[in-house]
Design a protein around this motif. Structure first.
Motif, PDB file in Angstrom:
ATOM      1  N   TYR A  18       0.829  -1.208   0.000  1.00 47.62           N
ATOM      2  CA  TYR A  18       0.000   0.000   0.000  1.00 47.62           C
ATOM      3  C   TYR A  18       0.859   1.252   0.000  1.00 47.62           C
ATOM      4  O   TYR A  18       0.595   2.210  -0.730  1.00 47.62           O
ATOM      5  CB  TYR A  18      -0.909  -0.023   1.231  1.00 47.62           C
ATOM      6  N   ARG A  19       1.960   1.252   0.806  1.00 45.46           N
ATOM      7  CA  ARG A  19       2.821   2.422   0.860  1.00 45.46           C
ATOM      8  C   ARG A  19       3.540   2.649  -0.464  1.00 45.46           C
ATOM      9  O   ARG A  19       3.791   3.785  -0.867  1.00 45.46           O
ATOM     10  CB  ARG A  19       3.851   2.269   1.985  1.00 45.46           C
ATOM     11  N   LYS A  20       3.871   1.583  -1.154  1.00 51.12           N
ATOM     12  CA  LYS A  20       4.495   1.745  -2.469  1.00 51.12           C
ATOM     13  C   LYS A  20       3.547   2.439  -3.431  1.00 51.12           C
ATOM     14  O   LYS A  20       3.932   3.336  -4.197  1.00 51.12           O
ATOM     15  CB  LYS A  20       4.909   0.373  -3.012  1.00 51.12           C
ATOM     16  N   GLU A  21       2.283   2.008  -3.409  1.00 50.35           N
ATOM     17  CA  GLU A  21       1.303   2.655  -4.280  1.00 50.35           C
ATOM     18  C   GLU A  21       1.132   4.125  -3.908  1.00 50.35           C
ATOM     19  O   GLU A  21       1.072   5.002  -4.788  1.00 50.35           O
ATOM     20  CB  GLU A  21      -0.037   1.928  -4.173  1.00 50.35           C
ATOM     21  N   VAL A  22       1.065   4.429  -2.596  1.00 48.81           N
ATOM     22  CA  VAL A  22       0.909   5.829  -2.158  1.00 48.81           C
ATOM     23  C   VAL A  22       2.093   6.666  -2.593  1.00 48.81           C
ATOM     24  O   VAL A  22       1.961   7.801  -3.075  1.00 48.81           O
ATOM     25  CB  VAL A  22       0.717   5.871  -0.635  1.00 48.81           C
ATOM     26  N   VAL A  23       3.317   6.115  -2.414  1.00 52.07           N
ATOM     27  CA  VAL A  23       4.525   6.848  -2.804  1.00 52.07           C
ATOM     28  C   VAL A  23       4.538   7.097  -4.302  1.00 52.07           C
ATOM     29  O   VAL A  23       4.920   8.182  -4.797  1.00 52.07           O
ATOM     30  CB  VAL A  23       5.778   6.071  -2.349  1.00 52.07           C
ATOM     31  N   ALA A  24       4.126   6.089  -5.079  1.00 52.91           N
ATOM     32  CA  ALA A  24       4.083   6.271  -6.538  1.00 52.91           C
ATOM     33  C   ALA A  24       3.103   7.379  -6.914  1.00 52.91           C
ATOM     34  O   ALA A  24       3.410   8.238  -7.766  1.00 52.91           O
ATOM     35  CB  ALA A  24       3.691   4.958  -7.198  1.00 52.91           C
ATOM     36  N   ARG A  25       1.912   7.409  -6.245  1.00 56.72           N
ATOM     37  CA  ARG A  25       0.954   8.465  -6.548  1.00 56.72           C
ATOM     38  C   ARG A  25       1.491   9.836  -6.146  1.00 56.72           C
ATOM     39  O   ARG A  25       1.318  10.820  -6.854  1.00 56.72           O
ATOM     40  CB  ARG A  25      -0.363   8.182  -5.812  1.00 56.72           C
ATOM     41  N   LYS A  26       2.166   9.901  -4.997  1.00 51.05           N
ATOM     42  CA  LYS A  26       2.741  11.174  -4.568  1.00 51.05           C
ATOM     43  C   LYS A  26       3.808  11.659  -5.539  1.00 51.05           C
ATOM     44  O   LYS A  26       3.898  12.849  -5.867  1.00 51.05           O
ATOM     45  CB  LYS A  26       3.336  11.027  -3.164  1.00 51.05           C
ATOM     46  N   LEU A  27       4.669  10.741  -6.002  1.00 50.58           N
ATOM     47  CA  LEU A  27       5.711  11.122  -6.963  1.00 50.58           C
ATOM     48  C   LEU A  27       5.100  11.653  -8.259  1.00 50.58           C
ATOM     49  O   LEU A  27       5.571  12.637  -8.839  1.00 50.58           O
ATOM     50  CB  LEU A  27       6.630   9.933  -7.234  1.00 50.58           C
ATOM     51  N   GLN A  28       4.044  10.989  -8.702  1.00 47.54           N
ATOM     52  CA  GLN A  28       3.389  11.426  -9.931  1.00 47.54           C
ATOM     53  C   GLN A  28       2.754  12.797  -9.743  1.00 47.54           C
ATOM     54  O   GLN A  28       2.881  13.678 -10.605  1.00 47.54           O
ATOM     55  CB  GLN A  28       2.314  10.399 -10.348  1.00 47.54           C
ATOM     56  N   ALA A  29       2.077  12.994  -8.559  1.00 40.13           N
ATOM     57  CA  ALA A  29       1.469  14.304  -8.318  1.00 40.13           C
ATOM     58  C   ALA A  29       2.533  15.384  -8.185  1.00 40.13           C
ATOM     59  O   ALA A  29       2.355  16.524  -8.676  1.00 40.13           O
ATOM     60  CB  ALA A  29       0.628  14.242  -7.051  1.00 40.13           C
ATOM     61  N   ARG A  30       3.667  15.055  -7.578  1.00 36.89           N
ATOM     62  CA  ARG A  30       4.748  16.026  -7.437  1.00 36.89           C
ATOM     63  C   ARG A  30       5.321  16.422  -8.807  1.00 36.89           C
ATOM     64  O   ARG A  30       5.613  17.590  -9.070  1.00 36.89           O
ATOM     65  CB  ARG A  30       5.832  15.434  -6.537  1.00 36.89           C
ATOM     66  N   GLN A  31       5.475  15.414  -9.667  1.00 37.17           N
ATOM     67  CA  GLN A  31       5.993  15.702 -11.014  1.00 37.17           C
ATOM     68  C   GLN A  31       5.020  16.586 -11.786  1.00 37.17           C
ATOM     69  O   GLN A  31       5.431  17.542 -12.483  1.00 37.17           O
ATOM     70  CB  GLN A  31       6.229  14.371 -11.757  1.00 37.17           C
ATOM     71  N   GLU A  32       3.727  16.309 -11.656  1.00 38.80           N
ATOM     72  CA  GLU A  32       2.736  17.153 -12.330  1.00 38.80           C
ATOM     73  C   GLU A  32       2.753  18.559 -11.772  1.00 38.80           C
ATOM     74  O   GLU A  32       2.636  19.539 -12.527  1.00 38.80           O
ATOM     75  CB  GLU A  32       1.351  16.525 -12.143  1.00 38.80           C
ATOM     76  N   GLU A  33       2.929  18.696 -10.442  1.00 37.79           N
ATOM     77  CA  GLU A  33       3.009  20.023  -9.849  1.00 37.79           C
ATOM     78  C   GLU A  33       4.219  20.789 -10.331  1.00 37.79           C
ATOM     79  O   GLU A  33       4.162  21.994 -10.607  1.00 37.79           O
ATOM     80  CB  GLU A  33       3.041  19.886  -8.313  1.00 37.79           C
ATOM     81  N   ILE A  34       5.348  20.103 -10.455  1.00 39.09           N
ATOM     82  CA  ILE A  34       6.571  20.758 -10.965  1.00 39.09           C
ATOM     83  C   ILE A  34       6.366  21.248 -12.395  1.00 39.09           C
ATOM     84  O   ILE A  34       6.752  22.369 -12.773  1.00 39.09           O
ATOM     85  CB  ILE A  34       7.762  19.793 -10.867  1.00 39.09           C
ATOM     86  N   GLU A  35       5.748  20.405 -13.234  1.00 37.06           N
ATOM     87  CA  GLU A  35       5.510  20.821 -14.629  1.00 37.06           C
ATOM     88  C   GLU A  35       4.551  22.006 -14.679  1.00 37.06           C
ATOM     89  O   GLU A  35       4.731  22.955 -15.464  1.00 37.06           O
ATOM     90  CB  GLU A  35       4.933  19.643 -15.405  1.00 37.06           C
ATOM     91  N   ARG A  36       3.511  22.016 -13.789  1.00 34.58           N
ATOM     92  CA  ARG A  36       2.565  23.137 -13.770  1.00 34.58           C
ATOM     93  C   ARG A  36       3.249  24.416 -13.354  1.00 34.58           C
ATOM     94  O   ARG A  36       3.042  25.480 -13.945  1.00 34.58           O
ATOM     95  CB  ARG A  36       1.420  22.806 -12.817  1.00 34.58           C
ATOM     96  N   LYS A  37       4.094  24.370 -12.294  1.00 34.08           N
ATOM     97  CA  LYS A  37       4.820  25.552 -11.868  1.00 34.08           C
ATOM     98  C   LYS A  37       5.768  26.060 -12.942  1.00 34.08           C
ATOM     99  O   LYS A  37       5.939  27.276 -13.115  1.00 34.08           O
ATOM    100  CB  LYS A  37       5.601  25.240 -10.579  1.00 34.08           C
ATOM    101  N   LEU A  38       6.399  25.127 -13.659  1.00 36.23           N
ATOM    102  CA  LEU A  38       7.298  25.542 -14.740  1.00 36.23           C
ATOM    103  C   LEU A  38       6.537  26.273 -15.833  1.00 36.23           C
ATOM    104  O   LEU A  38       6.983  27.318 -16.348  1.00 36.23           O
ATOM    105  CB  LEU A  38       8.015  24.305 -15.300  1.00 36.23           C
TER     106      LEU A  38
END
Length: 619
Positions: free
Chosen positions: A486-506
Motif C-alpha cells: 500500500y505504501r508503495k502505491e501511495v509513494v508512486a501516486r505522490k511522486l506522480q502528483a509532485r511531477q505534475e506540480e513541478i511541470e505546472r509551476k514551470l
C-alpha cells in the motif's frame, strides 16, 4: 538371541498376499515408491530455529545461574556480617574487661608504691632502690635512643634536604657532582644499615634470653603458683610424737606410708592416662599460636549462644594457617590438659590434707593412749584391759581409714560423673550440630527442587511465549507486507502528483516571464543619446552651490520638527519636586513614600498610548 535390535527395521506398512490385494494398500505402496525413502508426514527440521531455541534456553539458564550465585553471595555476605557483629560484641566485652583489669592493676601498683615509699613501710629502702633502678633504665633508654634512633631521623632529614636542593640538577651539566654525592650517600646508608642489623641482632638475642628467663620454671612457680608440695614418708613431727605403746605408734605411722603409696599410685595412673598431654605444654603448637587459641576461647563465655561456632570461626580467621581438624584436635588437647592439671592439683591437695588429718588423728590417738595409760595406772587396770583399749584405738584408726577411703571413692565417683556429664554435653552439642547440618542439607535440597520446578515452568512459559511470538510475527509479517504494498502505491501516486506540480509551476513561470517581458516593453523609456551628460553637474550639486534655486528656500532646514520637553516643563512637574524633597529627607526608599509618588498626578494627564509606568507601585 543375537543381541541385535531389529526395531529400526520394523515397518508399519503391512505386506502380504492378502494385504497387497487391497486397493488402498496398493495406493499407499505407489505413493511410497514415488516419494522415495523420505516420508511426507514429517516436515524437515529447521536447525537454525532449533539453535536459536537452544541459545535462548542457555541464556535463560545462565541468567538463572547468575541469580542463584548472586543470592548465594548475598546470603554468605549476610552470614559473614552477622558473625562479624557477634565477634565485635565479644571483643568489646573483653576490651572493657581488660581495661577494668588494667585500671585495677595500675591502682594497685600506685598504692604499692605509695605504701612502699612511706617511712613506716618495711620495704621503703627496697622501693627507693627500685625507683633509682627505674630512673637508671630510663636514662639508659634515652642514651640508646640518642645513639641509635636519633641518628636515623637526622639522616632522613638530611637526605630529604639534599633531595630538595639537588633534585632539580638531575639531567643538567652538574649531574656528575650529584652522582658522586649520591654514591657517598649510598655508602653511608649501607654502613648505617649494617650497624642497625648488628644492633637488632644483639637486641633479638637479649630478647630471647629474657624470654627464656621469664619462662623458667622458678619464675613460673613464683608467679603462676606451684603445686602444693607433699613430703613423702613419715613426717618428722609424727616421729617426734611420743606414745606409751611402741606397737601402736608403729601401726599408726605405717598409715602414712600406706597413704603415700595410695596417692602416688593414683598420680601415676593419672600421668599414664594423660601421657599425650604431658609431652608438651602447648600441645606441640607454637607458643604464640597456643596463647592465641587460649585467649580467644576464654573470651567467649559459656552462657554465650553458639559459643563453639563463634570461637571456631574466630580461630579460623586469627589462625588461617591451621586447618579445622587441627583446631578441633587442639581443642580436645586443651580440654584434656585442663582436666589433667585440675585433677592432679586436686589429688595433691587432698593428699596433703589427708596427711595433715592423719597427723592430727595420730596426735589425738597418742594423747588418748597416754590418757588411758594414766587411767590404768590410776585405777590399776590390768594388762588385758590395756590391750583392749589399744585394740579399740586401732579399730578407730581402721574405721577412720575406711571412712577416708570411702570419701575418696565418692570423690572419684563424683569426678567421673562430672566427666561423663561433660562428655554427654559434648555429644549433645555434636548431635545438635549434626541436626542443624541435616536441616541445612534438607533446605538446600528443597531449594534445588523448587528451583528445578521453577526452571521447568519458566521453560514451558518461554516455549508458549515463543510460539505466541512466532504466530504474532507471522501475522505481523503478512500485515507488514500488505502495508508495504500500500505504501508503495501511495509513494508512486505522490511522486506522480509532485511531477505534475513541478511541470505546472514551470509552465506558470514561463507564462509569468512572457507577461513581464510584455510589460517591460510597454514602460521602456525613450531617451536621446547624450554622452556629454556624464561630464555635466547634477541638480543637487548646483543646489549646494546656489545655482538654479529660489532665494527663500533654506536648504539646511531639518526635514522634521523636534518635539520634546524643556527644562522648565520638567522642573515644574510636581512628581519630580516631591521625589527630590523625599530624597533630601532620606525617605525615598520608604514604602509609604513610594506609594505617595505613585498616586501623585502630573499637571497635564498623559495620553492613553503614552501613559508612564515609572512611578507605579510594582505588584
Amino acid at each position: 538371541m543375537t543381541g541385535r535390535d531389529y526395531r529400526p527395521f520394523v515397518s508399519e506398512q503391512r505386506v502380504g498376499n492378502r494385504e497387497i490385494g487391497r486397493p488402498e494398500e496398493a495406493d499407499k505402496l505407489l505413493l511410497r515408491m514415488k516419494q522415495g525413502l523420505g516420508s511426507s508426514r514429517y516436515a524437515a527440521p529447521d536447525y537454525e530455529k532449533l539453535k536459536a531455541l537452544a541459545l535462548d534456553k542457555k541464556i535463560a539458564a545462565n541468567r538463572t545461574l547468575i541469580k542463584v550465585n548472586k543470592l548465594a553471595a548475598i546470603s554468605k555476605a549476610s552470614r559473614e556480617n552477622s558473625l562479624l557483629k557477634q565477634h565485635k560484641m565479644v571483643w568489646d566485652k573483653e576490651l572493657r574487661k581488660l581495661e577494668s583489669a588494667r585500671k585495677i592493676a595500675e591502682d594497685e601498683h600506685e598504692d604499692l608504691i605509695q605504701r612502699g615509699t612511706s617511712e613506716e613501710s618495711s620495704i621503703s629502702m627496697f622501693m627507693l632502690d627500685m625507683e633509682d633502678y627505674t630512673l637508671q633504665l630510663a636514662a639508659q633508654l634515652q642514651e640508646f635512643q640518642q645513639a641509635t634512633a636519633d641518628p636515623i631521623w637526622t639522616l632522613k632529614e638530611d637526605l630529604q634536604a639534599w633531595l630538595a636542593e639537588n633534585g632539580h640538577l638531575v639531567g643538567t651539566d652538574q649531574m656528575g657532582e650529584v652522582l658522586d654525592q649520591h654514591a657517598e650517600i649510598c655508602c653511608t646508608i649501607d654502613s648505617v644499615k649494617q650497624q642497625q642489623d648488628r644492633i637488632m641482632s644483639v637486641l633479638n638475642k637479649e630478647q630471647r634470653e629474657l624470654e627464656m628467663d621469664l619462662n623458667s620454671s622458678t619464675l613460673n612457680k613464683i608467679f603462676t603458683g606451684a603445686e602444693k608440695f607433699v613430703v613423702e614418708g613419715i613426717p618428722e613431727e609424727a616421729n617426734e610424737l611420743s606414745c606409751p605403746h611402741k606397737a601402736l605408734k608403729e601401726s599408726v605411722l605405717k598409715e602414712f606410708i600406706v597413704l603415700d603409696r595410695r596417692y602416688k599410685g593414683m598420680l601415676k595412673e593419672l600421668d599414664k592416662r594423660h601421657e599425650f598431654v604431658r609431652r608438651s605444654d602447648t600441645g606441640e603448637w607454637d607458643p604464640n599460636d597456643h596463647f592465641t587459641f587460649q585467649a580467644l576461647v576464654e573470651q567467649h563465655s559459656h552462657d554465650l549462644p553458639n559459643r563453639r561456632t563463634l570461637y571456631m570461626d574466630r580461630l579460623r580467621r586469627q589462625l588461617p594457617h591451621k586447618t579445622r581438624a587441627e583446631l578441633v584436635e587442639h581443642e580436645e588437647w586443651v580440654r584434656s590438659h585442663r582436666y589433667y592439671n585440675n585433677h592432679r592439683k586436686t589429688l595433691i591437695n587432698t593428699w596433703a590434707k589427708s596427711k595433715q588429718e592423719l597427723y592430727n588423728k595420730a596426735e589425738a590417738v597418742f594423747a588418748d593412749a597416754f590418757l588411758a595409760e594414766e587411767l590404768q595406772r590410776v585405777s590399776l587396770i590390768n594388762h588385758q584391759k590395756q590391750q583392749e583399749i589399744c585394740q579399740q584405738l586401732y579399730e578407730k584408726i581402721q574405721l577412720w581409714r575406711e571412712q577416708k577411703m570411702e570419701a575418696e571413692r565418692l570423690e572419684a565417683e563424683i569426678e567421673a560423673r562430672k566427666q561423663e556429664k561433660m562428655e554427654k554435653q559434648r555429644t549433645r552439642e555434636w548431635e545438635i550440630e549434626q541436626k542443624r547440618r541435616a536441616a541445612d542439607k534438607e533446605k538446600i535440597g528443597e531449594f534445588h527442587t523448587r528451583l528445578e520446578k521453577e526452571q521447568e515452568m519458566a521453560e514451558k512459559a518461554n516455549q508458549q511465549r515463543l510460539e505466541e511470538l512466532q504466530r504474532l510475527m507471522k501475522v505481523q509479517a503478512e500485515h507488514d507486507q500488505e502495508r508495504v504494498s500500500y505504501r508503495k502505491e501511495v509513494v508512486a501516486r505522490k511522486l506522480q502528483a509532485r511531477q505534475e506540480e513541478i511541470e505546472r509551476k514551470l509552465e506558470e513561470e514561463q507564462e509569468k516571464e512572457r507577461r513581464l517581458q510584455a510589460l517591460r516593453e510597454t514602460v521602456q523609456p525613450v531617451v536621446e543619446t547624450d554622452p556629454m551628460r556624464i561630464l555635466q553637474a547634477t541638480q543637487a550639486s548646483n543646489a549646494r552651490l546656489g545655482i538654479g534655486i529660489e532665494e527663500d528656500i533654506n536648504i539646511q532646514k531639518p526635514l522634521f520638527d523636534l518635539k520634546g520637553f524643556s527644562a522648565d516643563k520638567v522642573i515644574s512637574d510636581p512628581r519630580l519636586k516631591l521625589e527630590q524633597e523625599l530624597r533630601r529627607a532620606g525617605l525615598h526608599t520608604n514604602p509609604y513614600a513610594m506609594k505617595l509618588l505613585s498616586q501623585t498626578k502630573p499637571l497635564r494627564p498623559p495620553r492613553k498610548d503614552q501613559e508612564s509606568t515609572l512611578f507605579k507601585d510594582p505588584k
